[in-house]
Design a protein around this motif. Sequence first.
Motif, PDB file in Angstrom:
ATOM      1  N   LYS A 358      14.246  48.848  38.046  1.00 14.25           N
ATOM      2  CA  LYS A 358      14.417  49.723  39.212  1.00 14.25           C
ATOM      3  C   LYS A 358      15.817  49.570  39.803  1.00 14.25           C
ATOM      4  CE  LYS A 358      13.617  49.200  44.050  1.00 14.25           C
ATOM      5  NZ  LYS A 358      14.366  50.346  44.452  1.00 14.25           N
ATOM      6  N   ILE A 359      16.272  48.312  39.926  1.00 10.31           N
ATOM      7  CA  ILE A 359      17.604  48.071  40.472  1.00 10.31           C
ATOM      8  C   ILE A 359      18.679  48.543  39.499  1.00 10.31           C
ATOM      9  CG2 ILE A 359      19.205  46.272  41.237  1.00 10.31           C
ATOM     10  CD1 ILE A 359      16.762  44.669  42.152  1.00 10.31           C
ATOM     11  N   TYR A 360      18.462  48.251  38.221  1.00 10.40           N
ATOM     12  CA  TYR A 360      19.462  48.599  37.201  1.00 10.40           C
ATOM     13  C   TYR A 360      19.610  50.110  37.060  1.00 10.40           C
ATOM     14  CZ  TYR A 360      21.785  48.805  32.645  1.00 10.40           C
ATOM     15  OH  TYR A 360      22.661  49.077  31.616  1.00 10.40           O
ATOM     16  N   LYS A 361      18.474  50.828  37.095  1.00  9.01           N
ATOM     17  CA  LYS A 361      18.497  52.283  36.903  1.00  9.01           C
ATOM     18  C   LYS A 361      18.469  53.060  38.223  1.00  9.01           C
ATOM     19  CE  LYS A 361      18.687  52.846  32.449  1.00  9.01           C
ATOM     20  NZ  LYS A 361      19.790  53.614  31.809  1.00  9.01           N
ATOM     21  N   GLN A 362      18.553  52.337  39.349  1.00  6.78           N
ATOM     22  CA  GLN A 362      18.617  52.952  40.679  1.00  6.78           C
ATOM     23  C   GLN A 362      17.408  53.869  40.938  1.00  6.78           C
ATOM     24  OE1 GLN A 362      22.490  54.776  40.096  1.00  6.78           O
ATOM     25  NE2 GLN A 362      23.504  53.144  41.245  1.00  6.78           N
TER      26      GLN A 362
END
Length: 461
Positions: A358-362
Amino acid sequence: MKKYHLILACSLVFTLLFYKEAVGVNLAIFGLLLTGMICYFFQERFTSRLHLGLVITSVLSCFAFAWYGDFVSFLALSMSILFLQFKTHEVKLKILQIFPIIFINGFASLGRILMFSQWLPKREIKNDLTKKLIAYIVIPAIFITLFFVVYAFGSEHFSSLFTDYTLDLNVLEVFLIALLGFYISFSFWNYWVPEICYDRNSMLDNDFSNETRMEHQQTFSFLDLDFERKSGEITLVLLNCMILIFIGTYNYEQFFEEQVVVSLSAATHERVNAVIFSIIMAVGVMLFFFKNGFNFDKKASNLKLLSKIWITLNGILIISAIIKNVEYITAFGLTYKRLGVFAFLLLAVAGLLITFWKIYKQKTNAYLFNQMIWYFYGTILLCSFVNWGNIITNYNISVNKGVEPIFLSGLNFNDESRRDYFLLKKLNGQYIELTREKEISHRQSKNFLSKALYYEFITSK
């Protein structure tokens, strides 16, 4: 086929399957019927592999319930068919919305059944024969049936005039089962989705809208973004330091400190519970800091790096808990709780991986919940398909751990292995074994529609 046709047909089948029967194979047959009707009448809506997957899991869940007939297989059957129906008719709505919709319809259907204009067709009958059938037969039959039920309660002799000589039928039971079948069928085929579910569906999207990507909204009105970003960095630095210390003390207590055998079980469960709660809170921290603008803030690179370190350290904590659980099983054997620990820890791993992605792919916070519901569903399916009781029994016997007669007698669906072992070792499971054998005899004596097929392949003792 119109909705009211589906409702009436399913109500009739439900009545035939459950009249004078307990829940068993009949529910599996009813589930297969619902799955088949969805596939046949709405096949043009099957637009993705998800639909095919849900059809397969629905069929397998029905067979699992027909075999075991326990709560887990019932839960798997219910979720599979409801998910299939929901994703077939409400393609745009997120799967999370199915739970409030089921809850709302549980009450709303009681009133919506009486709104005939919403689910019954408005037709003008022009055929005189049809009018005569309705006027001379159908309407009088309805009133005769209703008053017969009332009078039968008031006079046993009146009731016996019909039941003793002409009709061996429990009218009240038929009526109640038909009513239940109609309620279930109506709620399934003619459920109601409140407008707010469509209006708020965008809040559950996996990706941020273009407007959200551009705006960096403050969490607190009194704290600007620079201070909030710095606050997040300080928080995560401290949390990373704290979890490093916790990992050190946790692993020392787990693997190096001597423990009393009597208290080992309680201590292990307490530490595993601490890990699980730690992971839940860790995910909550990530959701708090990356709920909106910081996903696209170019100045938040340090915050993202610290978050990834935090997630990695929590992953190490989970690995420690898994290793300790394996060690515990090696020492004392398998139980349902120890298998449950694996299930929770694996779900925790899935939660951390999805949070990292989620953080990596925003992605949005809703992305995490949209994905986790499928992992939870997969866990339920796995639990319903596998005979865990027999696995526990065979493993414990093979390593000669956890083979106490009372414990083995309390496990489900392990009867052949348990009997063979007790006969070989001349053991006695006492009262709980006797209760288990009575349960097997009781299940085997039921009618076919009320059976759980597993018991049909167990030798009578």
